[in-house]
Design an enzyme around this catalytic site. Structure first.
Site, PDB file in Angstrom:
ATOM      1  N   ASP A  52       0.833  -1.215   0.000  1.00 47.63           N
ATOM      2  CA  ASP A  52       0.000   0.000   0.000  1.00 47.63           C
ATOM      3  C   ASP A  52       0.861   1.256   0.000  1.00 47.63           C
ATOM      4  O   ASP A  52       1.688   1.454   0.895  1.00 47.63           O
ATOM      5  CB  ASP A  52      -0.894   0.038   1.237  1.00 47.63           C
ATOM      6  CG  ASP A  52      -1.901  -1.084   1.281  1.00 47.63           C
ATOM      7  OD1 ASP A  52      -1.939  -1.897   0.346  1.00 47.63           O
ATOM      8  OD2 ASP A  52      -2.665  -1.159   2.262  1.00 47.63           O
ATOM      9  N   ALA A 129      -2.143   1.187   6.674  1.00 44.60           N
ATOM     10  CA  ALA A 129      -2.140   2.308   5.746  1.00 44.60           C
ATOM     11  C   ALA A 129      -2.787   3.575   6.302  1.00 44.60           C
ATOM     12  O   ALA A 129      -3.598   3.544   7.230  1.00 44.60           O
ATOM     13  CB  ALA A 129      -2.822   1.909   4.446  1.00 44.60           C
ATOM     14  N   ARG A 208      -9.956   1.703   9.886  1.00 44.84           N
ATOM     15  CA  ARG A 208      -8.576   1.974   9.474  1.00 44.84           C
ATOM     16  C   ARG A 208      -8.521   2.894   8.258  1.00 44.84           C
ATOM     17  O   ARG A 208      -9.518   3.378   7.764  1.00 44.84           O
ATOM     18  CB  ARG A 208      -7.862   0.660   9.186  1.00 44.84           C
ATOM     19  CG  ARG A 208      -8.519  -0.246   8.150  1.00 44.84           C
ATOM     20  CD  ARG A 208      -7.662  -1.494   7.951  1.00 44.84           C
ATOM     21  NE  ARG A 208      -8.182  -2.402   6.951  1.00 44.84           N
ATOM     22  CZ  ARG A 208      -8.785  -3.554   7.210  1.00 44.84           C
ATOM     23  NH1 ARG A 208      -8.981  -3.937   8.460  1.00 44.84           N
ATOM     24  NH2 ARG A 208      -9.199  -4.338   6.230  1.00 44.84           N
ATOM     25  N   GLU A 279     -11.822  -0.544   1.325  1.00 51.79           N
ATOM     26  CA  GLU A 279     -10.482  -0.191   1.779  1.00 51.79           C
ATOM     27  C   GLU A 279      -9.957   1.087   1.132  1.00 51.79           C
ATOM     28  O   GLU A 279     -10.314   1.452   0.027  1.00 51.79           O
ATOM     29  CB  GLU A 279      -9.519  -1.340   1.487  1.00 51.79           C
ATOM     30  CG  GLU A 279      -9.856  -2.613   2.257  1.00 51.79           C
ATOM     31  CD  GLU A 279      -8.689  -3.567   2.333  1.00 51.79           C
ATOM     32  OE1 GLU A 279      -8.092  -3.672   3.422  1.00 51.79           O
ATOM     33  OE2 GLU A 279      -8.368  -4.208   1.318  1.00 51.79           O
TER      34      GLU A 279
END
Length: 441
Positions: A52, A129, A208, A279
């Site tokens: 990432d 990330a 996240r 994500e």
């Protein structure tokens, strides 16, 4: 919390939804399939797995250019590790380039004066990330604090965190990012708008990927989360298996513009009954339209939906508007059917007439139906087939709510706004069909 969508999965508070009806339209087309990827002549750093990645950006979202250099941050581990284990030890490192093509690794972002990874980080056993802001000479490095510090067994607690106080230094030798850093937890899930780990019934828990974003309406962090769906809910027509897939895109707002102080707001988008992981959410604004992009996996779609490892996108007329899926389904860029896991973790940024999309080179020469099957390969083959370096940059054309793959640039090519795009429609190595040359659509 109640269902207000006739069982389609849209949970209360009128959050815009990615529905099963939208996802039923998912299909590979010439407009959405990226060319086949081949290994680069050399990765950024053969000693590292690198996956990432994100850009060091100015406060207005543009790519930061510091004394002629541009900077990327990335999750990394030693390349001696089996690729499937890399998430357990992930550390953020930075790389820099003067031309956007040739990159030099600069070491861990969070390090002490001796060049060692900081031993006084108070949060998490590893870093996942985030994003990075360069503001008035100071670096704000947002990240996901995963697990607990000094834990004996890995846990999956996730909080949004920031390290701030870093500075960038340049000289004839290159560029470095230096501390000291102050680390703070920004926020965690509230159990109401955003599911806590204890509430989770799904295959994967998420809170996240903090992404800094600012426009004329305010200062924000966009992030990945899950929408709480109580047992017995009418969502998904009462289908308990589908309810376990409850991904959402969350947002927090700074009341003062302070890039370390944020409070939770209602989600921008939910995917209850559709997908568990939305994500690396991030936003690009073009011509008054807000484009919200996420990455997701084939295996995180709910039962009855056939999706892909791909970049998905949505558009609205305002930040808190009614997001609609691009291309009717949400699919923007995916991998070819014969290389379904060749790239992942797409990041979109504006370049004038086009969008450019960075990602990382994932597993190639691998077309089994599940990414889990990588573990069935001998260890040397697991390492050989993992790219672990930036993938070719994909060029995307945008026309309102429609997008189209236009071609690719070199591996990891990061163009600044004033730098021209190549004149060739496909510039680099690879193809759409595996025949060894590009084929324009």
């Amino acid at each position: 919390m109640t269902d207000d969508s006739g069982g389609r999965g849209r949970i209360s508070r009128n959050t815009p939804a990615w529905t099963r009806e939208h996802a039923a339209r998912l299909a590979r087309t010439d407009d959405t399939v990226a060319p086949i990827i081949y290994p680069p002549e050399s990765p950024i750093d053969p000693e590292l797995h690198l996956w990432d990645t994100w850009l060091l950006r100015d406060r207005d979202g543009s790519v930061a250019e510091i004394d002629g250099y541009r900077v990327i941050l990335a999750l990394t581990s030693t390349s001696a590790l089996l690729p499937g284990k890399r998430h357990d030890v992930a550390t953020i490192r930075y790389s820099y380039s003067a031309d956007g093509k040739n990159w030099h690794t600069g070491g861990p972002v969070f390090k002490n004066d001796a060049g060692e990874i900081e031993g006084d980080r108070p949060f998490g056993s590893r870093q996942w990330a985030g994003s990075a802001l360069y503001d008035d000479g100071t670096v704000y490095a947002y990240y996901t604090a995963s697990g607990q510090r000094d834990e004996a067994e890995l846990s999956y607690t996730q909080r949004l965190a920031v390290g701030h106080g870093g500075t960038v230094h340049t000289d004839s030798e290159g560029l470095s990012i230096e501390g000291p850093w102050t680390h703070e937890i920004i926020t965690g899930p509230d159990g109401d708008r955003y599911e806590t780990e204890a509430q989770s019934r799904g295959m994967i828990y998420t809170f996240r990927d903090p992404w800094f974003f600012e426009d004329e309406t305010g200062t924000y962090l966009v992030f990945e989360a899950n929408t709480p769906v109580p047992e017995g809910s009418a969502a998904c027509g009462g289908d308990q298996a589908q309810q376990e897939f409850n991904g959402s895109v969350g947002i927090a707002e700074s009341p003062t513009g302070d890039p370390t102080d944020f409070g939770l707001r209602e989600p921008l988008l939910d995917a209850v009954c559709v997908n568990q992981e939305l994500e690396r959410p991030h936003i690009v604004v073009r011509d008054g339209t807000y484009y919200l992009f996420i990455s997701s996996h084939m295996h995180t779609f709910a039962p009855g939906i056939e999706g892909y490892d791909a970049l998905y996108g949505f558009a609205a007329d305002s930040l808190f508007g009614e997001y609609e899926p691009l291309n009717d389904s949400g699919l923007v860029v995916t991998n070819p059917a014969n290389a379904p896991f060749q790239a992942y973790s797409w990041l979109v940024y504006d370049h004038g007439d086009e969008l450019l999309v960075n990602s990382f080179f994932n597993y190639y020469d691998f077309d089994r139906p599940s990414l889990d099957d990588v573990a069935l390969l001998p260890e040397p083959e697991q390492r050989r087939r993992f790219g672990g370096t930036p993938a070719p940059t994909v060029r995307i054309g945008v026309d309102g709510r429609r997008t189209r793959v236009l071609g690719v640039l070199d591996h990891g090519h990061l163009l600044l706004p004033h730098e021209p795009l190549p004149s060739s429609p496909f510039d680099g190595r690879g193809d759409r069909d595996g025949r060894g040359s590009y084929h324009s659509t």
